[in-house]
Design a protein around this motif. Structure first.
Motif, PDB file in Angstrom:
ATOM      1  N   PHE A 242     -34.836   6.334  20.733  1.00 16.84           N
ATOM      2  CA  PHE A 242     -34.731   6.926  19.409  1.00 16.84           C
ATOM      3  C   PHE A 242     -33.742   6.086  18.616  1.00 16.84           C
ATOM      4  N   VAL A 243     -34.070   5.799  17.356  1.00 18.58           N
ATOM      5  CA  VAL A 243     -33.151   5.101  16.456  1.00 18.58           C
ATOM      6  C   VAL A 243     -32.934   6.004  15.250  1.00 18.58           C
ATOM      7  N   LEU A 244     -31.684   6.431  15.035  1.00 15.82           N
ATOM      8  CA  LEU A 244     -31.353   7.388  13.986  1.00 15.82           C
ATOM      9  C   LEU A 244     -30.367   6.770  13.005  1.00 15.82           C
ATOM     10  N   TRP A 245     -30.595   7.013  11.724  1.00 11.23           N
ATOM     11  CA  TRP A 245     -29.757   6.457  10.665  1.00 11.23           C
ATOM     12  C   TRP A 245     -29.154   7.572   9.812  1.00 11.23           C
TER      13      TRP A 245
ATOM     14  N   ASN B 248     -50.432  12.677  23.492  1.00 13.37           N
ATOM     15  CA  ASN B 248     -51.761  13.151  23.892  1.00 13.37           C
ATOM     16  C   ASN B 248     -52.341  14.184  22.932  1.00 13.37           C
ATOM     17  N   SER B 249     -51.582  14.564  21.919  1.00 11.17           N
ATOM     18  CA  SER B 249     -52.025  15.619  21.001  1.00 11.17           C
ATOM     19  C   SER B 249     -53.184  15.180  20.117  1.00 11.17           C
ATOM     20  N   GLN B 250     -53.312  13.869  19.897  1.00  4.45           N
ATOM     21  CA  GLN B 250     -54.339  13.287  19.027  1.00  4.45           C
ATOM     22  C   GLN B 250     -54.129  13.641  17.554  1.00  4.45           C
ATOM     23  N   ILE B 251     -52.938  14.096  17.213  1.00  2.00           N
ATOM     24  CA  ILE B 251     -52.606  14.315  15.804  1.00  2.00           C
ATOM     25  C   ILE B 251     -52.133  12.984  15.222  1.00  2.00           C
ATOM     26  N   PRO B 252     -52.632  12.587  14.068  1.00  2.00           N
ATOM     27  CA  PRO B 252     -52.207  11.304  13.489  1.00  2.00           C
ATOM     28  C   PRO B 252     -50.707  11.237  13.289  1.00  2.00           C
ATOM     29  N   MET B 253     -50.120  10.116  13.692  1.00  2.00           N
ATOM     30  CA  MET B 253     -48.703   9.845  13.456  1.00  2.00           C
ATOM     31  C   MET B 253     -48.569   8.456  12.870  1.00  2.00           C
ATOM     32  N   ARG B 254     -47.533   8.291  12.077  1.00  2.00           N
ATOM     33  CA  ARG B 254     -47.307   6.999  11.438  1.00  2.00           C
ATOM     34  C   ARG B 254     -46.337   6.168  12.254  1.00  2.00           C
TER      35      ARG B 254
ATOM     36  N   ALA C 219     -42.917   6.182  16.474  1.00  2.00           N
ATOM     37  CA  ALA C 219     -43.289   7.259  15.562  1.00  2.00           C
ATOM     38  C   ALA C 219     -42.143   7.528  14.604  1.00  2.00           C
ATOM     39  N   MET C 220     -42.464   8.061  13.433  1.00  2.00           N
ATOM     40  CA  MET C 220     -41.452   8.484  12.487  1.00  2.00           C
ATOM     41  C   MET C 220     -40.999   9.892  12.864  1.00  2.00           C
ATOM     42  N   LEU C 221     -39.711  10.161  12.741  1.00  2.00           N
ATOM     43  CA  LEU C 221     -39.147  11.428  13.206  1.00  2.00           C
ATOM     44  C   LEU C 221     -38.650  12.320  12.083  1.00  2.00           C
ATOM     45  N   ASP C 222     -38.377  11.752  10.910  1.00  2.00           N
ATOM     46  CA  ASP C 222     -37.724  12.497   9.836  1.00  2.00           C
ATOM     47  C   ASP C 222     -38.746  13.023   8.840  1.00  2.00           C
ATOM     48  N   SER C 223     -38.489  14.207   8.306  1.00  2.00           N
ATOM     49  CA  SER C 223     -39.441  14.852   7.396  1.00  2.00           C
ATOM     50  C   SER C 223     -39.620  14.102   6.086  1.00  2.00           C
ATOM     51  N   ARG C 224     -38.745  13.137   5.781  1.00  2.00           N
ATOM     52  CA  ARG C 224     -38.918  12.345   4.567  1.00  2.00           C
ATOM     53  C   ARG C 224     -40.011  11.278   4.743  1.00  2.00           C
ATOM     54  N   SER C 225     -40.481  11.072   5.960  1.00  2.00           N
ATOM     55  CA  SER C 225     -41.483  10.053   6.253  1.00  2.00           C
ATOM     56  C   SER C 225     -42.863  10.676   6.398  1.00  2.00           C
ATOM     57  N   GLU C 226     -43.861  10.077   5.768  1.00  2.00           N
ATOM     58  CA  GLU C 226     -45.216  10.578   5.964  1.00  2.00           C
ATOM     59  C   GLU C 226     -45.642  10.354   7.410  1.00  2.00           C
ATOM     60  N   GLY C 227     -46.500  11.233   7.908  1.00  2.00           N
ATOM     61  CA  GLY C 227     -46.984  11.100   9.274  1.00  2.00           C
ATOM     62  C   GLY C 227     -45.913  11.299  10.325  1.00  2.00           C
ATOM     63  N   TYR C 228     -44.876  12.089  10.006  1.00  2.00           N
ATOM     64  CA  TYR C 228     -43.771  12.260  10.951  1.00  2.00           C
ATOM     65  C   TYR C 228     -44.117  13.307  12.011  1.00  2.00           C
ATOM     66  N   LEU C 229     -43.311  13.335  13.081  1.00  2.00           N
ATOM     67  CA  LEU C 229     -43.509  14.279  14.166  1.00  2.00           C
ATOM     68  C   LEU C 229     -42.983  15.639  13.703  1.00  2.00           C
ATOM     69  N   ALA C 230     -43.886  16.459  13.141  1.00  2.00           N
ATOM     70  CA  ALA C 230     -43.473  17.670  12.436  1.00  2.00           C
ATOM     71  C   ALA C 230     -43.460  18.920  13.299  1.00  2.00           C
ATOM     72  N   ALA C 231     -43.590  18.789  14.614  1.00  2.00           N
ATOM     73  CA  ALA C 231     -43.544  19.970  15.481  1.00  2.00           C
ATOM     74  C   ALA C 231     -42.208  20.691  15.265  1.00  2.00           C
ATOM     75  N   PRO C 232     -42.218  21.996  14.972  1.00  2.00           N
ATOM     76  CA  PRO C 232     -40.975  22.702  14.613  1.00  2.00           C
ATOM     77  C   PRO C 232     -39.866  22.607  15.654  1.00  2.00           C
ATOM     78  N   SER C 233     -40.186  22.735  16.941  1.00  2.00           N
ATOM     79  CA  SER C 233     -39.117  22.688  17.947  1.00  2.00           C
ATOM     80  C   SER C 233     -38.516  21.294  18.032  1.00  2.00           C
ATOM     81  N   PHE C 234     -39.340  20.264  17.852  1.00  2.00           N
ATOM     82  CA  PHE C 234     -38.785  18.909  17.858  1.00  2.00           C
ATOM     83  C   PHE C 234     -37.885  18.711  16.654  1.00  2.00           C
ATOM     84  N   GLN C 235     -38.306  19.171  15.487  1.00  2.00           N
ATOM     85  CA  GLN C 235     -37.489  18.995  14.290  1.00  2.00           C
ATOM     86  C   GLN C 235     -36.136  19.687  14.422  1.00  2.00           C
TER      87      GLN C 235
END
Length: 304
Positions: A264-267, A117-123, A135-151
């Motif tokens: 969540f899918v993590l590699w 609901n944030s309306q911030i663009p995500m990839r 959504a992309m979760l890792d900082s190596r991906s453009e448009g990732y979920l960059a909220a500090p607490s989530f990271q």
């Protein structure tokens, strides 16, 4: 520092779904041009729009038995067998276990709804036919979920839990697990309903279900293919359960026929995507080599 960044990010016009699906040059240009703006917007959003007391992301969301066993193993690696006892091999090189506490998952899911609901663009994940609510979760991906607490939460899952457990089960991945990658994926009938048979570009994969108790679905079993016989083992997720497996194990998600499923899918993999050789021997390593974080920086490589 971040004032008005959220408003500016919300005003951005995302590339069309078709442009993203075909990875047109304008898509990469969009993310390159807006990287800093979007990252700052997530920090502003977290400061101004999210109730940190309600949506606290920490290890209390995880299964208590897993959390306590992992804590003991970090303090004394010789106690790691308590962790292994929680893991059940349900197909060759496929382990299933309770990862999140089902009764606490509402906190994480509530947070993720606020994210949407944030309306911030995500990839969305391009590599799986542009999953709509993924959504992309890792900082190596453009448009990732960059909220500090989530990271911080995301990296704790990878570093404190996934890597040492993977090394315990699959010692041959040691050294090919220094880099991280992650995305979320969402299944519903008639849109994003399945994934065909494939292997992952990972040394090891952790697939964690985020469905709440009572959020039932039908179909969407994960088929794992025996590496030698081709026999198929069909597995189903329950709320908060995880499947951990080598990336080279062929698998597929069957069509979901009712309800919704989100994961969540993590590699983990080595630098520049390096993977262990096929059939690499499982030479035992000392437990102390498992319960340690490698001193490797993010190399920026992303599989997709």
């Amino acid at each position: 520092m971040f004032a008005n960044q959220l408003q500016l990010a919300r005003a951005l016009e995302l590339p069309t779904r078709q442009a993203m699906l075909y990875r047109e040059p304008s898509v990469q240009q969009f993310w390159n041009n807006n990287t800093d703006l979007i990252k700052n917007a997530w920090s502003e959003w977290e400061t101004t729009s999210i109730d940190g007391s309600t949506f606290t992301l920490d290890d209390t969301l995880l299964d208590k038995n897993l959390r306590e066993a992992v804590k003991q193993a970090w303090e004394d690696p010789s106690k790691e067998l308590a962790v292994k006892a929680l893991l059940h091999e349900v197909a060759p090189d496929v382990f299933q276990f309770q990862f999140f506490d089902p009764e606490r998952l509402a906190v994480l899911r509530g947070y993720l709804e606020q994210v949407w609901n944030s309306q911030i663009p995500m990839r969305p994940p391009y590599g799986i036919v542009l999953n709509r609510r993924g959504a992309m979760l890792d900082s190596r991906s453009e448009g990732y979920l960059a909220a500090p607490s989530f990271q911080a939460f995301y990296n704790e899952i990878l570093n404190t839990y996934m890597r040492p457990i993977s090394r315990m089960l699959f010692p041959e991945v040691t050294g090919f697990d220094t880099q991280t990658f992650g995305f979320s994926i969402y299944y519903e009938p008639n849109t994003d309903s399945s994934i065909r048979p494939h292997t992952d570009a990972s040394a090891v994969t952790l697939n964690i279900n985020l469905n709440l108790p009572g959020e039932e679905f039908t179909g969407s079993e994960v088929d794992f293919y025996h590496p030698y016989t081709g026999d198929i083992k069909s597995l189903t997720f329950k709320p908060g359960t995880a499947m951990l497996h080598r990336g080279n194990i062929a698998h597929a998600a069957k069509p979901i026929t009712s309800g919704e499923r989100t994961n969540f899918v993590l590699w983990l993999y080595g630098e520049r995507g390096r993977l262990p050789a096929q059939g690499a021997p499982r030479i035992p390593i000392d437990a102390k080599q498992r319960w340690i974080n490698p001193k490797k920086t993010n190399d920026g490589y992303a599989p997709f």
